[in-house]
Scaffold this motif. Structure first.
Motif, PDB file in Angstrom:
ATOM      1  N   ARG A   5      28.381  19.734   0.200  1.00 51.12           N
ATOM      2  CA  ARG A   5      29.025  18.428   0.372  1.00 51.12           C
ATOM      3  C   ARG A   5      28.073  17.321  -0.066  1.00 51.12           C
ATOM      4  NH1 ARG A   5      28.279  20.804   5.162  1.00 51.12           N
ATOM      5  NH2 ARG A   5      30.484  21.266   5.311  1.00 51.12           N
ATOM      6  N   HIS A   6      28.637  16.147  -0.219  1.00 46.46           N
ATOM      7  CA  HIS A   6      27.880  14.924  -0.535  1.00 46.46           C
ATOM      8  C   HIS A   6      27.105  15.027  -1.845  1.00 46.46           C
ATOM      9  CE1 HIS A   6      29.135  13.652   3.343  1.00 46.46           C
ATOM     10  NE2 HIS A   6      28.289  14.401   4.031  1.00 46.46           N
ATOM     11  N   SER A   7      27.725  15.611  -2.841  1.00 47.28           N
ATOM     12  CA  SER A   7      27.110  15.622  -4.170  1.00 47.28           C
ATOM     13  C   SER A   7      26.980  14.204  -4.715  1.00 47.28           C
ATOM     14  CB  SER A   7      27.965  16.466  -5.132  1.00 47.28           C
ATOM     15  OG  SER A   7      27.991  17.818  -4.739  1.00 47.28           O
ATOM     16  N   ASP A   8      27.930  13.363  -4.352  1.00 42.91           N
ATOM     17  CA  ASP A   8      27.868  11.978  -4.822  1.00 42.91           C
ATOM     18  C   ASP A   8      26.588  11.293  -4.335  1.00 42.91           C
ATOM     19  OD1 ASP A   8      28.724  12.112  -2.181  1.00 42.91           O
ATOM     20  OD2 ASP A   8      30.231  10.514  -2.393  1.00 42.91           O
ATOM     21  N   LYS A   9      26.233  11.515  -3.089  1.00 44.63           N
ATOM     22  CA  LYS A   9      25.019  10.895  -2.553  1.00 44.63           C
ATOM     23  C   LYS A   9      23.766  11.461  -3.221  1.00 44.63           C
ATOM     24  CE  LYS A   9      26.985   9.765   1.979  1.00 44.63           C
ATOM     25  NZ  LYS A   9      26.903   9.990   3.457  1.00 44.63           N
ATOM     26  N   ALA A  10      23.807  12.747  -3.562  1.00 44.59           N
ATOM     27  CA  ALA A  10      22.655  13.353  -4.231  1.00 44.59           C
ATOM     28  C   ALA A  10      22.441  12.715  -5.600  1.00 44.59           C
ATOM     29  CB  ALA A  10      22.870  14.858  -4.377  1.00 44.59           C
ATOM     30  N   ILE A  11      23.519  12.431  -6.309  1.00 41.31           N
ATOM     31  CA  ILE A  11      23.395  11.838  -7.652  1.00 41.31           C
ATOM     32  C   ILE A  11      22.961  10.385  -7.557  1.00 41.31           C
ATOM     33  CG2 ILE A  11      24.695  11.205  -9.721  1.00 41.31           C
ATOM     34  CD1 ILE A  11      26.390  13.776  -9.154  1.00 41.31           C
ATOM     35  N   LEU A  12      23.530   9.648  -6.603  1.00 45.77           N
ATOM     36  CA  LEU A  12      23.089   8.269  -6.402  1.00 45.77           C
ATOM     37  C   LEU A  12      21.625   8.233  -5.968  1.00 45.77           C
ATOM     38  CD1 LEU A  12      26.273   6.915  -4.595  1.00 45.77           C
ATOM     39  CD2 LEU A  12      25.531   6.333  -6.909  1.00 45.77           C
ATOM     40  N   GLY A  13      21.230   9.213  -5.169  1.00 48.01           N
ATOM     41  CA  GLY A  13      19.831   9.317  -4.773  1.00 48.01           C
ATOM     42  C   GLY A  13      18.924   9.621  -5.952  1.00 48.01           C
ATOM     43  N   PHE A  14      19.428  10.414  -6.887  1.00 55.71           N
ATOM     44  CA  PHE A  14      18.673  10.699  -8.110  1.00 55.71           C
ATOM     45  C   PHE A  14      18.403   9.411  -8.875  1.00 55.71           C
ATOM     46  CE2 PHE A  14      18.890  11.279 -12.698  1.00 55.71           C
ATOM     47  CZ  PHE A  14      17.889  12.211 -12.920  1.00 55.71           C
ATOM     48  N   LEU A  15      19.413   8.562  -9.008  1.00 57.59           N
ATOM     49  CA  LEU A  15      19.232   7.300  -9.729  1.00 57.59           C
ATOM     50  C   LEU A  15      18.246   6.397  -9.004  1.00 57.59           C
ATOM     51  CD1 LEU A  15      22.925   6.535 -10.751  1.00 57.59           C
ATOM     52  CD2 LEU A  15      21.109   7.445 -12.203  1.00 57.59           C
ATOM     53  N   GLU A  16      18.322   6.371  -7.683  1.00 56.67           N
ATOM     54  CA  GLU A  16      17.392   5.554  -6.910  1.00 56.67           C
ATOM     55  C   GLU A  16      15.961   6.079  -7.069  1.00 56.67           C
ATOM     56  OE1 GLU A  16      15.997   2.501  -5.029  1.00 56.67           O
ATOM     57  OE2 GLU A  16      18.165   2.713  -5.401  1.00 56.67           O
ATOM     58  N   LYS A  17      15.809   7.390  -7.092  1.00 58.82           N
ATOM     59  CA  LYS A  17      14.496   7.984  -7.278  1.00 58.82           C
ATOM     60  C   LYS A  17      13.945   7.659  -8.664  1.00 58.82           C
ATOM     61  CE  LYS A  17      11.086  10.901  -6.250  1.00 58.82           C
ATOM     62  NZ  LYS A  17      10.031  10.582  -5.267  1.00 58.82           N
ATOM     63  N   CYS A  18      14.813   7.670  -9.687  1.00 58.32           N
ATOM     64  CA  CYS A  18      14.382   7.260 -11.030  1.00 58.32           C
ATOM     65  C   CYS A  18      13.813   5.846 -10.990  1.00 58.32           C
ATOM     66  CB  CYS A  18      15.554   7.326 -12.012  1.00 58.32           C
ATOM     67  SG  CYS A  18      15.994   8.977 -12.570  1.00 58.32           S
ATOM     68  N   ARG A  19      14.510   4.976 -10.285  1.00 61.80           N
ATOM     69  CA  ARG A  19      14.054   3.587 -10.191  1.00 61.80           C
ATOM     70  C   ARG A  19      12.702   3.501  -9.496  1.00 61.80           C
ATOM     71  NH1 ARG A  19      18.405  -0.264  -7.561  1.00 61.80           N
ATOM     72  NH2 ARG A  19      19.530   0.514  -9.387  1.00 61.80           N
ATOM     73  N   GLU A  20      12.543   4.243  -8.415  1.00 62.41           N
ATOM     74  CA  GLU A  20      11.276   4.220  -7.676  1.00 62.41           C
ATOM     75  C   GLU A  20      10.119   4.734  -8.524  1.00 62.41           C
ATOM     76  OE1 GLU A  20      11.865   6.568  -4.210  1.00 62.41           O
ATOM     77  OE2 GLU A  20      13.346   5.212  -3.320  1.00 62.41           O
ATOM     78  N   GLU A  21      10.401   5.727  -9.359  1.00 67.55           N
ATOM     79  CA  GLU A  21       9.344   6.351 -10.168  1.00 67.55           C
ATOM     80  C   GLU A  21       9.094   5.605 -11.473  1.00 67.55           C
ATOM     81  OE1 GLU A  21       7.352   8.703  -9.412  1.00 67.55           O
ATOM     82  OE2 GLU A  21       8.254   9.586  -7.617  1.00 67.55           O
ATOM     83  N   GLY A  22       9.870   4.553 -11.747  1.00 70.35           N
ATOM     84  CA  GLY A  22       9.708   3.829 -13.001  1.00 70.35           C
ATOM     85  C   GLY A  22      10.216   4.604 -14.198  1.00 70.35           C
TER      86      GLY A  22
END
Length: 828
Positions: A278-295
């Motif tokens: 469940r919550h694959s949508d949150k995992a993908i949004l979290g991926f984008l947020e992690k990209c932002r954090e890592e530059g």
């Protein structure tokens, strides 16, 4: 075995020459000065003209209404001279000799160089099983390139290759054949005469190319094409340069479609997230947020088919799993707000348990069984399925209907067409074929092209102002008109990293400029840190740049999977984004000229024999040579620099003469790149998101020791207004000398938000003494901080050996002059 041996009759037709032999009929059409059509049938009459793939014709075709972008031209009159033993037709560049007995066709250029010669007494053949053969003579100096998506080294001489679409998960990129694409086209380059030509076989049946594997002591060396059915419809395409052959071939089958600009950014992907409970949508949004954090810049996400999983665990196209994605429309909106496009996966095989199966079945929208009465059911990923028939108006209409309802209505403008090889095991299964049913065995590779075309049409009908982004795994000649492609489900290995390069280079020579491979490897265990870094360092130069995985060790391949190595991943991806203006301009060039983006060295330097067989080093456009580190544990990298240019190492600015092999020390952060003399490379420093960022500063890296130039292209990157003149095409021309001149001319109405231009002109022997803009001398600064604070001016960077020139962007045409006269301080 039926063999054409003797010409019996000649008939002049409307823009064509018809020839009757003792075994088959031929129709010769001089389509252009460089393209000759040789059509052969062993039947009583030629089949009706009905092409799903040609983008340019000189005749009426049944599919004209279905191909709205098809260009009609007038063929050159097929006038001939009869010399007794042979007929002679001529164009401005070619001489076509038709030998009467034994019947054979030979094509030369105006200097008498033989470009193509049929194998006499064995040129056009049909065997007892109905297979068709075309035999051609080979020369010891011939090299063979293209053939679409093929494994192994770039030069395909002494290879036997099968043309067939197949799902080759975990393939060996050096040895596996066939792969996903079916493109029966090749380029022959003769090193002795320095001439290139091509043959395109307009036949979508399964076929084989034998390029010198078969030998017989009774014949000269030969190659052959063998098709399981259809007709021998051959288009000869002249160069004389390799790049000319590619340009003319893409006139015939279509140029690469100009995609939205964001598609050139990093597209995240993995099967792992959409397979969560469940919550694959949150995992993908979290991926984008992690990209932002890592530059780490990211502009989209390929949504694997797990989002369609039903309660029984099966994948049902056009269905959303509400536990993994409880609110798809809100999810798509959240993605857009974060500056990322969503590209959902769709498959044309519809499982018999799919809730939509019956609707398509009752409409007759599937491929039929051999009786033509029932939907054909075959093996597919997940179980028994029927395949949507895109040669059927009902199949096309229903497919577009559900694309719109299930995906496009959510605001999605990107479609990922997967598993569309149409591996139907019964070759007698029937396709509608616009009301003239034909077996699947002659239409299999056409289906993925039509699938891509339907996605394009559905998106344009729903959002006419938005530029579609389509990605396809399978395809036939002409797939470049609709979609970006990728090299399927590669296995995670150093071999895949290395041999995926010539796979892509061959695709570029086959008209498909916009393609790539899964970075990091799709199938197998997670890549180790070194392999992953090297793969990303290579992947940033591929038009499609996506890290994608289905790891077999319960892991997921992510940019930050090895924290101690993340900085190398970040640096590589940021380099990709700095080069975005260059990439987008190359994509525009592909859309107008057919040019590859990743180019084998022989494409740019065909007069240098040492690059004719080079498979792994390549040019990115015409200006940058890339020699990635491809070996595990490498400490040095040998690089051959082609003759005909000087070369400047990207980071150190060390200069090398062409025609030599150099040895570089390399470390884990090395990305060996060389700037070609005369190069112009536009860059956008600081770009982190193509959707949201506005590039207000453009940097032009110029090597002015030789005359050169570049067409810098820009538009809004997302709409079709560019077709109405809303674009900016800037032609940059460099004239070298002690008084170097860099001129800028503009075309188009697009108004970019660009404010500052920085021209970084590399200096070979000395710093400039003076720089002027539009005949006005610019201020010279000794302190780079003062230069940085000023609106305009220049200074000489000793470390980079470059004059850095800054000024406010201007739309009118103008010229920069750089004076390299040596200032005599002593005599003063």
């Amino acid at each position: 075995m039926i063999i054409c041996k003797k010409l019996l009759e000649i008939r002049n037709g409307d823009g064509r020459l018809d020839l009757i032999t003792d075994a088959a009929k031929f129709r010769i059409v001089l389509l252009t000065d460089e393209i000759v059509r040789i059509r052969c049938t062993f039947e009583e009459h030629f089949p009706e003209e009905a092409s799903y793939s040609l983008a340019m014709t000189a005749w009426e075709d049944k599919m004209d209404a279905l191909m709205p972008d098809r260009r009609k031209i007038e063929a050159i009159p097929a006038q001939y001279d009869d010399w007794g033993t042979h007929l002679l037709l001529t164009t401005r560049t070619l001489r076509i000799r038709i030998n009467k007995e034994p019947f054979a066709i030979e094509i030369t250029d105006t200097d008498g160089n033989v470009l193509h010669a049929d194998l006499k007494e064995k040129s056009y053949v049909r065997d007892a099983q109905g297979r068709l053969y075309h035999y051609s003579c080979m020369d010891d100096h011939d090299h063979y390139y293209g053939f679409g998506e093929k494994s192994g080294y770039l030069n395909k001489k002494n290879r036997r290759m099968r043309m067939h679409n197949v799902d080759t998960i975990g393939y060996d990129s050096e040895l596996t054949d066939p792969l996903y694409k079916h493109i029966p086209f090749f380029i022959k380059f003769n090193g002795e005469s320095q001439t290139a030509s091509g043959l395109f076989y307009h036949n979508s049946h399964d076929s084989v190319f034998d390029i010198g594997c078969e030998r017989s002591g009774y014949w000269n060396k030969y190659s052959y094409f063998c098709a399981d059915g259809g007709e021998l419809d051959v288009f000869f395409i002249y160069g004389p340069r390799i790049k000319d052959v590619v340009r003319h071939y893409t006139d015939l089958t279509g140029k690469t479609v100009l995609p939205p600009k964001y598609s050139l950014g990093y597209m995240g992907s993995t099967m792992y997230y959409t397979e969560l409970d469940r919550h694959s949508d949150k995992a993908i949004l979290g991926f984008l947020e992690k990209c932002r954090e890592e530059g780490i810049p990211c502009d989209g996400f390929f949504l694997s088919s797990g989002y369609t999983t039903g309660k029984d665990g099966k994948r049902y196209v056009f269905h959303w799993n509400d536990e993994r994605f409880p609110d798809p429309k809100r999810f798509a909106l959240q993605m857009a707000e974060m500056g990322a496009a969503l590209a959902p996966n769709v498959k044309p095989g519809m499982l018999v348990t799919n809730p939509l199966y019956r609707e398509f079945d009752e409409a007759g929208a599937y491929i039929k069984d051999s009786s033509g009465e029932r939907s054909h059911i075959d093996r597919f990923w997940g179980g028994a399925a029927s395949f949507v028939d895109f040669t059927n108006p009902e199949g096309r209409a229903l497919w577009k209907k559900h694309l719109k309802q299930s995906l496009i209505s959510l605001g999605i403008t990107s479609i990922w067409n997967d598993n569309n090889e149409y591996e139907i095991n019964d070759s007698r299964a029937l396709c509608h074929c616009e009301g003239d049913p034909k077996p699947i065995d002659g239409l299999r590779p056409i289906m993925p092209n039509l699938m891509a075309q339907m996605a394009k049409e559905a998106l344009e009908e729903t959002s006419p102002g938005v530029r579609p982004y389509i990605v396809n795994r399978a395809g036939f000649a002409g797939i470049q008109r609709y979609a970006q492609t990728w090299a399927g489900d590669n296995i995670t290995s150093w071999k895949s990293l290395k041999f995926n390069i010539p796979v892509m280079l061959g695709m570029g020579l086959s008209g498909v400029a916009n393609q790539g491979c899964d970075i990091g490897g799709f199938f197998g265990p997670a890549p180790d840190p070194e392999l992953f870094v090297r793969w990303v360092q290579n992947g940033i130069f591929q038009p499609r740049f996506s890290i994608h995985s289905c790891n077999t060790d319960n892991t997921v391949t992510e940019p930050w999977m090895y924290p101690a190595y993340t900085r190398y991943i970040r640096d590589a991806i940021q380099l990709r984004y700095r080069l975005m203006p260059y990439f987008y301009s190359l994509m525009f060039e592909a859309s107008t000229e057919g040019s590859p983006i990743m180019r084998p060295l022989v494409y740019e330097f065909q007069n240098d024999a040492r690059v004719w067989d080079e498979s792994f080093d390549f040019m990115l456009g015409s200006s940058i040579l890339v020699a990635n580190v491809l070996e595990e544990g490498a400490k040095t990298r040998a690089v051959y620099l082609p003759k005909g240019a000087d070369w400047v190492e990207w980071n150190t600015r060390k200069r090398y003469a062409g025609g030599q092999t150099i040895h570089l020390d390399v470390s884990i952060d090395s990305i060996p790149m060389f700037l070609r003399s005369g190069a112009v490379v536009p860059m956008a420093p600081g770009l982190t998101n193509i959707h949201k960022d506005t590039a207000e500063r453009l940097q032009l890296l110029i090597e002015p020791s030789e005359e050169g130039g570049f067409v810098l292209y820009d538009d809004d990157g997302r709409s079709n207004r560019c077709k109405e003149g809303d674009y900016l095409r800037t032609t940059i021309t460099v004239k070298n000398g002690r008084d170097t001149r860099i001129s800028f001319t503009h075309e188009g109405e697009y108004r970019a938000r660009l404010q500052t231009m920085v021209v970084e002109a590399l200096c070979r022997d000395a710093a400039p003494v003076q720089v002027s803009l539009r005949d006005k001398e610019l201020s010279m600064f000794l302190d780079p901080k003062q230069w940085d604070a000023a609106e305009e001016g220049w200074y000489y960077d000793m470390e980079q050996k470059a004059a850095k020139i800054k000024y406010n962007d201007r739309r009118e045409d103008y010229e920069i002059r750089i004076n390299f006269d040596v200032k005599d301080l002593i005599s003063i």
